[in-house]
Design an enzyme around this catalytic site. Sequence first.
Site, PDB file in Angstrom:
ATOM      1  N   THR A 225     -15.211  -1.648 -14.415  1.00  0.00           N
ATOM      2  CA  THR A 225     -15.067  -2.709 -13.419  1.00  0.00           C
ATOM      3  C   THR A 225     -15.360  -4.055 -14.063  1.00  0.00           C
ATOM      4  OG1 THR A 225     -15.792  -3.544 -11.242  1.00  0.00           O
ATOM      5  CG2 THR A 225     -17.437  -2.385 -12.570  1.00  0.00           C
ATOM      6  N   SER A 226     -14.608  -5.073 -13.624  1.00  0.00           N
ATOM      7  CA  SER A 226     -14.731  -6.402 -14.233  1.00  0.00           C
ATOM      8  C   SER A 226     -15.892  -7.190 -13.656  1.00  0.00           C
ATOM      9  CB  SER A 226     -13.436  -7.193 -14.009  1.00  0.00           C
ATOM     10  OG  SER A 226     -13.220  -7.389 -12.616  1.00  0.00           O
TER      11      SER A 226
ATOM     12  N   HIS B  52     -14.461   0.877  -0.749  1.00  0.00           N
ATOM     13  CA  HIS B  52     -13.341   0.025  -0.344  1.00  0.00           C
ATOM     14  C   HIS B  52     -12.269   0.805   0.405  1.00  0.00           C
ATOM     15  CE1 HIS B  52     -14.422  -3.109  -3.671  1.00  0.00           C
ATOM     16  NE2 HIS B  52     -15.217  -3.172  -2.633  1.00  0.00           N
TER      17      HIS B  52
ATOM     18  N   TYR C  50       0.825  -1.220   0.000  1.00  0.00           N
ATOM     19  CA  TYR C  50       0.000   0.000   0.000  1.00  0.00           C
ATOM     20  C   TYR C  50       0.856   1.266   0.000  1.00  0.00           C
ATOM     21  CZ  TYR C  50      -4.041  -2.922   0.214  1.00  0.00           C
ATOM     22  OH  TYR C  50      -4.984  -3.849  -0.121  1.00  0.00           O
TER      23      TYR C  50
HETATM   24  C1  BV8 Z   1     -17.511  -8.731   1.906  1.00  0.00           C
HETATM   25  C2  BV8 Z   1      -8.846  -3.651  -1.550  1.00  0.00           C
HETATM   26  C3  BV8 Z   1     -19.088  -9.342   3.559  1.00  0.00           C
HETATM   27  C4  BV8 Z   1      -8.342  -2.322  -1.781  1.00  0.00           C
HETATM   28  C5  BV8 Z   1     -10.532  -4.858  -2.659  1.00  0.00           C
HETATM   29  C6  BV8 Z   1     -15.138 -16.288  -0.290  1.00  0.00           C
HETATM   30  C7  BV8 Z   1     -14.444 -15.981   0.868  1.00  0.00           C
HETATM   31  C8  BV8 Z   1     -14.433 -14.685   1.397  1.00  0.00           C
HETATM   32  C9  BV8 Z   1     -15.129 -13.686   0.751  1.00  0.00           C
HETATM   33  C10 BV8 Z   1     -15.806 -14.013  -0.404  1.00  0.00           C
HETATM   34  C11 BV8 Z   1     -15.833 -15.286  -0.921  1.00  0.00           C
HETATM   35  N1  BV8 Z   1     -16.591 -15.281  -2.048  1.00  0.00           N
HETATM   36  C12 BV8 Z   1     -17.044 -14.026  -2.265  1.00  0.00           C
HETATM   37  C13 BV8 Z   1     -16.583 -13.258  -1.261  1.00  0.00           C
HETATM   38  C14 BV8 Z   1     -16.818 -11.877  -1.101  1.00  0.00           C
HETATM   39  C15 BV8 Z   1     -15.578 -11.130  -1.593  1.00  0.00           C
HETATM   40  C16 BV8 Z   1     -15.486 -11.285  -3.088  1.00  0.00           C
HETATM   41  O1  BV8 Z   1     -16.264 -10.692  -3.804  1.00  0.00           O
HETATM   42  N2  BV8 Z   1     -14.534 -12.099  -3.580  1.00  0.00           N
HETATM   43  C17 BV8 Z   1     -14.447 -12.292  -5.019  1.00  0.00           C
HETATM   44  C18 BV8 Z   1     -13.004 -12.238  -5.468  1.00  0.00           C
HETATM   45  C19 BV8 Z   1     -15.124 -13.613  -5.357  1.00  0.00           C
HETATM   46  N3  BV8 Z   1     -15.835  -9.757  -1.238  1.00  0.00           N
HETATM   47  C20 BV8 Z   1     -15.421  -9.297  -0.046  1.00  0.00           C
HETATM   48  O2  BV8 Z   1     -14.743  -9.916   0.729  1.00  0.00           O
HETATM   49  C21 BV8 Z   1     -15.929  -7.900   0.289  1.00  0.00           C
HETATM   50  N4  BV8 Z   1     -16.475  -7.944   1.610  1.00  0.00           N
HETATM   51  O3  BV8 Z   1     -18.063  -9.443   1.105  1.00  0.00           O
HETATM   52  O4  BV8 Z   1     -17.894  -8.635   3.226  1.00  0.00           O
HETATM   53  C22 BV8 Z   1     -20.200  -8.382   3.369  1.00  0.00           C
HETATM   54  C23 BV8 Z   1     -20.872  -8.290   2.142  1.00  0.00           C
HETATM   55  C24 BV8 Z   1     -21.927  -7.414   2.003  1.00  0.00           C
HETATM   56  C25 BV8 Z   1     -22.299  -6.614   3.072  1.00  0.00           C
HETATM   57  C26 BV8 Z   1     -21.594  -6.736   4.281  1.00  0.00           C
HETATM   58  C27 BV8 Z   1     -20.539  -7.612   4.432  1.00  0.00           C
HETATM   59  C28 BV8 Z   1     -14.794  -6.895   0.283  1.00  0.00           C
HETATM   60  C29 BV8 Z   1     -14.376  -6.649  -1.148  1.00  0.00           C
HETATM   61  C30 BV8 Z   1     -13.318  -5.548  -1.183  1.00  0.00           C
HETATM   62  C31 BV8 Z   1     -11.992  -6.185  -1.284  1.00  0.00           C
HETATM   63  N5  BV8 Z   1     -10.993  -5.156  -1.498  1.00  0.00           N
HETATM   64  N6  BV8 Z   1      -9.481  -4.112  -2.751  1.00  0.00           N
HETATM   65  C32 BV8 Z   1      -7.238  -2.388  -2.776  1.00  0.00           C
HETATM   66  O5  BV8 Z   1      -6.220  -3.059  -2.511  1.00  0.00           O
HETATM   67  O6  BV8 Z   1      -7.419  -1.724  -3.789  1.00  0.00           O
HETATM   68  S1  BV8 Z   1     -11.256  -5.460  -4.065  1.00  0.00           S
HETATM   69  C33 BV8 Z   1     -10.415  -4.940  -5.441  1.00  0.00           C
HETATM   70  O7  BV8 Z   1     -11.200  -5.417  -6.553  1.00  0.00           O
HETATM   71  C34 BV8 Z   1     -10.379  -3.454  -5.607  1.00  0.00           C
HETATM   72  O8  BV8 Z   1     -11.070  -2.735  -4.618  1.00  0.00           O
HETATM   73  C35 BV8 Z   1     -11.069  -3.240  -6.945  1.00  0.00           C
HETATM   74  O9  BV8 Z   1     -11.671  -2.032  -7.011  1.00  0.00           O
HETATM   75  C36 BV8 Z   1     -12.035  -4.343  -6.893  1.00  0.00           C
HETATM   76  C37 BV8 Z   1     -12.754  -4.653  -8.153  1.00  0.00           C
HETATM   77  O10 BV8 Z   1     -11.808  -4.734  -9.195  1.00  0.00           O
HETATM   78  P1  BV8 Z   1     -12.084  -3.788 -10.459  1.00  0.00           P
HETATM   79  O11 BV8 Z   1     -12.161  -2.387  -9.975  1.00  0.00           O
HETATM   80  O12 BV8 Z   1     -13.251  -4.303 -11.224  1.00  0.00           O
HETATM   81  O13 BV8 Z   1     -10.750  -3.927 -11.287  1.00  0.00           O
HETATM   82  P2  BV8 Z   1     -10.374  -5.096 -12.310  1.00  0.00           P
HETATM   83  O14 BV8 Z   1      -8.915  -4.979 -12.602  1.00  0.00           O
HETATM   84  O15 BV8 Z   1     -10.932  -6.392 -11.836  1.00  0.00           O
HETATM   85  O16 BV8 Z   1     -11.189  -4.715 -13.631  1.00  0.00           O
HETATM   86  C38 BV8 Z   1     -10.866  -3.529 -14.336  1.00  0.00           C
HETATM   87  C39 BV8 Z   1     -11.904  -3.392 -15.446  1.00  0.00           C
HETATM   88  O17 BV8 Z   1     -11.664  -2.166 -16.120  1.00  0.00           O
HETATM   89  C40 BV8 Z   1     -11.798  -4.498 -16.497  1.00  0.00           C
HETATM   90  O18 BV8 Z   1     -13.103  -4.943 -16.809  1.00  0.00           O
HETATM   91  C41 BV8 Z   1     -11.171  -3.794 -17.708  1.00  0.00           C
HETATM   92  O19 BV8 Z   1     -11.670  -4.297 -18.918  1.00  0.00           O
HETATM   93  C42 BV8 Z   1     -11.625  -2.370 -17.505  1.00  0.00           C
HETATM   94  N7  BV8 Z   1     -10.702  -1.372 -18.083  1.00  0.00           N
HETATM   95  C43 BV8 Z   1      -9.339  -1.414 -18.112  1.00  0.00           C
HETATM   96  N8  BV8 Z   1      -8.875  -0.296 -18.712  1.00  0.00           N
HETATM   97  C44 BV8 Z   1      -9.963   0.463 -19.027  1.00  0.00           C
HETATM   98  C45 BV8 Z   1     -11.128  -0.221 -18.621  1.00  0.00           C
HETATM   99  N9  BV8 Z   1     -12.356   0.279 -18.827  1.00  0.00           N
HETATM  100  C46 BV8 Z   1     -12.448   1.484 -19.426  1.00  0.00           C
HETATM  101  N10 BV8 Z   1     -11.377   2.192 -19.837  1.00  0.00           N
HETATM  102  C47 BV8 Z   1     -10.127   1.722 -19.650  1.00  0.00           C
HETATM  103  N11 BV8 Z   1      -9.077   2.447 -20.067  1.00  0.00           N
END
Ligand code: BV8
Length: 229
Positions: free
Chosen positions: A173-174, A105, A52
Amino acid sequence: MNIVILTGAGISQESGIATFRDADGLWNKMRVEDVATPEAFARDPALVHGFYNARRAQLPSVMPNAAHLALADLDARWQGGLLLVTQNVDDLHARAGSRRMVAMHGALRRARCQACDAVQDWDADLSTATPCPACGAVGGMRPHIVWFGEMPMGMDQIETALAACDLFVSIGTSGNVYPAAGFVAGVRGRARTLELNLERSAGTRLFDEARHGPATSLVPAWVAEVLAG
Ligand code: BV8
């Protein structure tokens, strides 16, 4: 008309901030389990602080892009309800001027004490030797960031806005991370839904309309459309 906008790392990509799941993404360099969970921080706080600290140190050298600025312009001029929900922890939406915003987040430029829960604005590096400015405890300062398995921030405000929204727009977002990735499923049928993304996401099929291309061209064009009525 009430609008809710969700943004992800893709909106900051053209400002030079790495996304997570693209080819050069952060999760291709570090494992989530090693740097983005409470267990990782307990196991190796220095590794997590280093991850970070490097991202926080990049912020002064990057600028909001045309997509951030267009959303800030919409925020200033839109008379109806508007809430920008960002998954991003960079400060580019705030620096662009967005006001009606929730960083669900957390934020790279804030730090929290695990001993007293005080949250501080923070631009320097953090380490296990950093004392809490509020209570003086040493060793408990952490990034004010939501890790996997932790409760996202502002969920009440977000859920209230989603319940009242007529238009839901997902940008850069993905659609892999919940609960953010589930917002569209909760509003579709009741609100119009639009995806603006570089390419198809995991949730594209859930949207009424999807436009694919770079955010710096799609977002200003869409904002101009909305402001033109
Ligand atoms: C929660 C930290 C309960 C900060 C992040 C099993 C076990 C434990 C948990 C889980 C589980 N299964 C599911 C879960 C829940 C889990 C989850 O979703 N896991 C996933 C992986 C399956 N979620 C959690 O744990 C969350 N908490 O659920 O608590 C709860 C729920 C509800 C209510 C109360 C309690 C917490 C999630 C937050 C985790 N922290 N990051 C940091 O280090 O940054 S997540 C991380 O992914 C970032 O925050 C990021 O923002 C987020 C999403 O990623 P994206 O922003 O979409 O980025 P990505 O690279 O994936 O995609 C980029 C996109 O942009 C692509 O589509 C690309 O095509 C596009 N792009 C690229 N360039 C461009 C573009 N578009 C336009 N123009 C461009 N130029």
